[in-house]
Design a protein around this motif. Structure first.
Motif, PDB file in Angstrom:
ATOM      1  N   ARG A  26      12.517  -2.324  11.141  1.00  0.00           N
ATOM      2  CA  ARG A  26      11.832  -1.622  11.882  1.00  0.00           C
ATOM      3  C   ARG A  26      10.349  -1.317  10.398  1.00  0.00           C
ATOM      4  O   ARG A  26      10.077  -0.666  10.588  1.00  0.00           O
ATOM      5  CB  ARG A  26      12.485   0.022  11.614  1.00  0.00           C
ATOM      6  CG  ARG A  26      13.729   0.214  12.966  1.00  0.00           C
ATOM      7  CD  ARG A  26      13.105   1.468  12.958  1.00  0.00           C
ATOM      8  NE  ARG A  26      14.127   1.985  12.073  1.00  0.00           N
ATOM      9  CZ  ARG A  26      15.221   2.348  12.065  1.00  0.00           C
ATOM     10  NH1 ARG A  26      16.191   1.670  12.814  1.00  0.00           N
ATOM     11  NH2 ARG A  26      15.422   3.737  11.287  1.00  0.00           N
ATOM     12  N   LEU A  27      10.900  -2.568   9.229  1.00  0.00           N
ATOM     13  CA  LEU A  27       9.660  -2.335   8.075  1.00  0.00           C
ATOM     14  C   LEU A  27       8.406  -2.454   8.561  1.00  0.00           C
ATOM     15  O   LEU A  27       8.391  -3.083   9.224  1.00  0.00           O
ATOM     16  CB  LEU A  27      10.176  -3.504   7.410  1.00  0.00           C
ATOM     17  CG  LEU A  27      11.647  -2.661   6.155  1.00  0.00           C
ATOM     18  CD1 LEU A  27      11.864  -4.278   5.018  1.00  0.00           C
ATOM     19  CD2 LEU A  27      10.985  -1.614   5.715  1.00  0.00           C
ATOM     20  N   PRO A  28       7.081  -1.940   7.769  1.00  0.00           N
ATOM     21  CA  PRO A  28       6.108  -1.534   7.948  1.00  0.00           C
ATOM     22  C   PRO A  28       5.950  -3.641   7.849  1.00  0.00           C
ATOM     23  O   PRO A  28       6.091  -3.760   7.022  1.00  0.00           O
ATOM     24  CB  PRO A  28       5.302  -0.889   6.909  1.00  0.00           C
ATOM     25  CG  PRO A  28       6.337  -0.039   7.372  1.00  0.00           C
ATOM     26  CD  PRO A  28       7.598  -0.645   7.185  1.00  0.00           C
ATOM     27  N   LYS A  29       4.778  -4.133   8.413  1.00  0.00           N
ATOM     28  CA  LYS A  29       4.497  -5.476   8.574  1.00  0.00           C
ATOM     29  C   LYS A  29       2.827  -4.922   6.741  1.00  0.00           C
ATOM     30  O   LYS A  29       2.587  -3.572   6.888  1.00  0.00           O
ATOM     31  CB  LYS A  29       3.175  -5.880   9.317  1.00  0.00           C
ATOM     32  CG  LYS A  29       5.050  -5.748  10.183  1.00  0.00           C
ATOM     33  CD  LYS A  29       5.747  -6.933   9.654  1.00  0.00           C
ATOM     34  CE  LYS A  29       7.269  -7.221  11.137  1.00  0.00           C
ATOM     35  NZ  LYS A  29       8.347  -7.945  10.130  1.00  0.00           N
ATOM     36  N   PHE A  30       3.040  -5.799   6.675  1.00  0.00           N
ATOM     37  CA  PHE A  30       1.690  -6.046   5.717  1.00  0.00           C
ATOM     38  C   PHE A  30       0.599  -5.564   6.016  1.00  0.00           C
ATOM     39  O   PHE A  30       0.234  -7.269   6.605  1.00  0.00           O
ATOM     40  CB  PHE A  30       1.796  -6.844   4.476  1.00  0.00           C
ATOM     41  CG  PHE A  30       0.876  -6.955   2.666  1.00  0.00           C
ATOM     42  CD1 PHE A  30       1.038  -5.844   2.424  1.00  0.00           C
ATOM     43  CD2 PHE A  30      -0.073  -7.847   3.209  1.00  0.00           C
ATOM     44  CE1 PHE A  30       0.025  -5.961   0.972  1.00  0.00           C
ATOM     45  CE2 PHE A  30      -1.031  -7.662   2.189  1.00  0.00           C
ATOM     46  CZ  PHE A  30      -0.954  -7.511   1.006  1.00  0.00           C
ATOM     47  N   GLY A  31      -0.790  -4.986   5.631  1.00  0.00           N
ATOM     48  CA  GLY A  31      -1.862  -5.905   6.187  1.00  0.00           C
ATOM     49  C   GLY A  31      -3.050  -5.623   4.776  1.00  0.00           C
ATOM     50  O   GLY A  31      -2.704  -4.599   4.119  1.00  0.00           O
ATOM     51  N   LYS A  32      -3.568  -6.802   5.277  1.00  0.00           N
ATOM     52  CA  LYS A  32      -4.875  -6.823   4.106  1.00  0.00           C
ATOM     53  C   LYS A  32      -5.497  -5.494   3.646  1.00  0.00           C
ATOM     54  O   LYS A  32      -5.947  -5.326   2.678  1.00  0.00           O
ATOM     55  CB  LYS A  32      -4.836  -8.218   3.724  1.00  0.00           C
ATOM     56  CG  LYS A  32      -3.874  -9.845   3.302  1.00  0.00           C
ATOM     57  CD  LYS A  32      -4.333 -10.501   3.417  1.00  0.00           C
ATOM     58  CE  LYS A  32      -3.944 -11.430   3.454  1.00  0.00           C
ATOM     59  NZ  LYS A  32      -4.526 -13.021   3.295  1.00  0.00           N
ATOM     60  N   GLU A  33      -6.005  -5.686   4.984  1.00  0.00           N
ATOM     61  CA  GLU A  33      -7.496  -4.192   5.160  1.00  0.00           C
ATOM     62  C   GLU A  33      -6.703  -3.490   4.660  1.00  0.00           C
ATOM     63  O   GLU A  33      -7.840  -2.391   4.544  1.00  0.00           O
ATOM     64  CB  GLU A  33      -7.726  -4.031   6.746  1.00  0.00           C
ATOM     65  CG  GLU A  33      -5.763  -3.250   7.487  1.00  0.00           C
ATOM     66  CD  GLU A  33      -5.121  -4.813   8.051  1.00  0.00           C
ATOM     67  OE1 GLU A  33      -4.203  -4.089   9.033  1.00  0.00           O
ATOM     68  OE2 GLU A  33      -5.913  -5.998   7.427  1.00  0.00           O
ATOM     69  N   ASP A  34      -5.483  -3.285   4.326  1.00  0.00           N
ATOM     70  CA  ASP A  34      -5.256  -1.473   3.515  1.00  0.00           C
ATOM     71  C   ASP A  34      -5.332  -2.130   1.638  1.00  0.00           C
ATOM     72  O   ASP A  34      -5.014  -0.106   1.283  1.00  0.00           O
ATOM     73  CB  ASP A  34      -3.309  -1.246   4.201  1.00  0.00           C
ATOM     74  CG  ASP A  34      -3.312  -1.154   5.788  1.00  0.00           C
ATOM     75  OD1 ASP A  34      -4.155  -0.845   6.252  1.00  0.00           O
ATOM     76  OD2 ASP A  34      -2.390  -1.678   5.966  1.00  0.00           O
ATOM     77  N   SER A  35      -5.040  -2.802   1.747  1.00  0.00           N
ATOM     78  CA  SER A  35      -5.684  -2.928   0.613  1.00  0.00           C
ATOM     79  C   SER A  35      -6.870  -2.099  -0.618  1.00  0.00           C
ATOM     80  O   SER A  35      -6.369  -1.174  -1.411  1.00  0.00           O
ATOM     81  CB  SER A  35      -5.953  -4.078  -1.081  1.00  0.00           C
ATOM     82  OG  SER A  35      -4.359  -5.058  -0.306  1.00  0.00           O
ATOM     83  N   PHE A  36      -7.425  -1.743   0.193  1.00  0.00           N
ATOM     84  CA  PHE A  36      -8.832  -1.008  -0.517  1.00  0.00           C
ATOM     85  C   PHE A  36      -9.535  -0.182   0.940  1.00  0.00           C
ATOM     86  O   PHE A  36     -10.427   0.659   0.675  1.00  0.00           O
ATOM     87  CB  PHE A  36      -9.598  -1.789  -0.304  1.00  0.00           C
ATOM     88  CG  PHE A  36     -10.080  -2.641  -1.432  1.00  0.00           C
ATOM     89  CD1 PHE A  36     -10.289  -2.381  -2.743  1.00  0.00           C
ATOM     90  CD2 PHE A  36      -9.444  -4.839  -1.449  1.00  0.00           C
ATOM     91  CE1 PHE A  36     -10.381  -3.635  -3.566  1.00  0.00           C
ATOM     92  CE2 PHE A  36      -9.494  -4.699  -2.297  1.00  0.00           C
ATOM     93  CZ  PHE A  36      -9.767  -4.701  -3.917  1.00  0.00           C
ATOM     94  N   GLY A  37      -8.117   0.450   1.145  1.00  0.00           N
ATOM     95  CA  GLY A  37      -8.130   1.259   3.019  1.00  0.00           C
ATOM     96  C   GLY A  37      -9.352   1.149   3.431  1.00  0.00           C
ATOM     97  O   GLY A  37     -10.482   2.287   4.664  1.00  0.00           O
TER      98      GLY A  37
END
Length: 289
Positions: A26-37
């Motif tokens: 259930r770990l959240p997947k990494f999202g590059k779009e979250d790096s700068f919000g």
């Protein structure tokens, strides 16, 4: 024969293994779009553009307020010049009229003083309001942390603290089973000491993971400050994204290590339960003589 404590340890550690296996799924997947919000491929550029626009609006407000204050401060000077010219033209009249003009001049001076004070107060109020607008604009352009990484960090932190507490309890249980120091027949005592060392290594691994969380945040803060200072350098923006992706991968590996440590320690404890409870055989005193 297994005691009640042995069954509790067996049950607890198996439950931890199954729980961590479910957490990994259930770990959240990494999202590059979250790096700068900001969603999108060029999230950093959009965030920095918003900050620049906000700061530009605040700068325009500062320049407008300064021009208004300069115009308002120049108005009392023209009034004073007009009053002085009137006083010069009327100086050829009689002494009585001259005294009256002098009274008017003193009134004009008082008006000049009041006008100057009101102008200075208005300029100070306008500058304070514009500075507050500037601060609000800068606050609105803050680059947030990576949401997916923060979620995984909270999960890993909770599981690590739980593991450190569990292993510490088991370590105390094993240490209390260590007999007094005697010569000979210490093989079982060596097994107990090895178990204590394995449990201590598991605790140290968990504490190392906790220490890496604060180091990641400090490193990311320095890189984000570089992005804000040098918005035209693409390498700084990419370094923030790569750091977030690396931290997400390390946290996922830490979860795997937690589960593997529980599995290995459980297997080792179960296989050596007899030596943990009875490190020395009952007839070791007879074999010494």
């Amino acid at each position: 024969m297994a005691t009640k404590a042995d069954l509790l340890i067996h049950k607890e550690m198996l439950a931890k293994v199954l729980h961590l296996s479910a957490v990994l799924d259930r770990l959240p997947k990494f999202g590059k779009e979250d790096s700068f919000g900001v969603a999108g491929r060029h999230g950093a550029s959009v965030a920095l553009a918003r900050m620049a626009a906000a700061q530009g609006t605040a700068a325009d407000g500062l320049s407008a307020s300064s021009s208004e204050s300069s115009e308002s401060s120049s108005a009392p000077d023209e009034d004073a010049v007009a009053v002085l010219n009137g006083a010069k033209r009327n100086s050829v009249v009689g002494s009585k009229r001259k005294q009256q003009q002098g009274g008017a001049g003193s009134g004009a001076k008082r008006q000049k003083t009041s006008a100057t004070s009101s102008s200075s107060s208005s300029s100070s109020s306008s500058s304070s309001s514009s500075s507050s607008q500037n601060g609000a604009a800068v606050t609105a352009g803050v680059i947030p942390c990576n949401k997916s990484v923060l979620e995984v960090m909270e999960i890993v932190k909770r599981e690590v603290l739980d593991m450190v507490s569990t292993l510490g309890t088991i370590k105390v249980f094993v240490q209390l089973k260590i007999p007094k120091i005697e010569d000979g027949n210490n093989f079982g005592v060596g097994v107990q000491e090895e178990m204590v060392s394995e449990l201590s290594r598991g605790e140290d691994m968990g504490l190392t993971v906790l220490d890496s969380l604060s180091k990641y945040l400090a490193t990311r803060g320095r890189l984000v400050s570089k992005v804000l200072k040098y918005p035209g350098v693409e390498d700084y923006r990419l370094s923030v994204v790569e750091l977030d992706e690396k931290q997400h991968a390390l946290l996922e590996l830490a979860c795997w290590d937690l589960r593997n440590n529980y599995t290995i320690l459980h297997d080792t404890i179960v296989k050596n339960l007899e030596k943990i409870h009875k490190p020395r055989s009952e007839d070791h005193h007879i074999t010494m003589f």
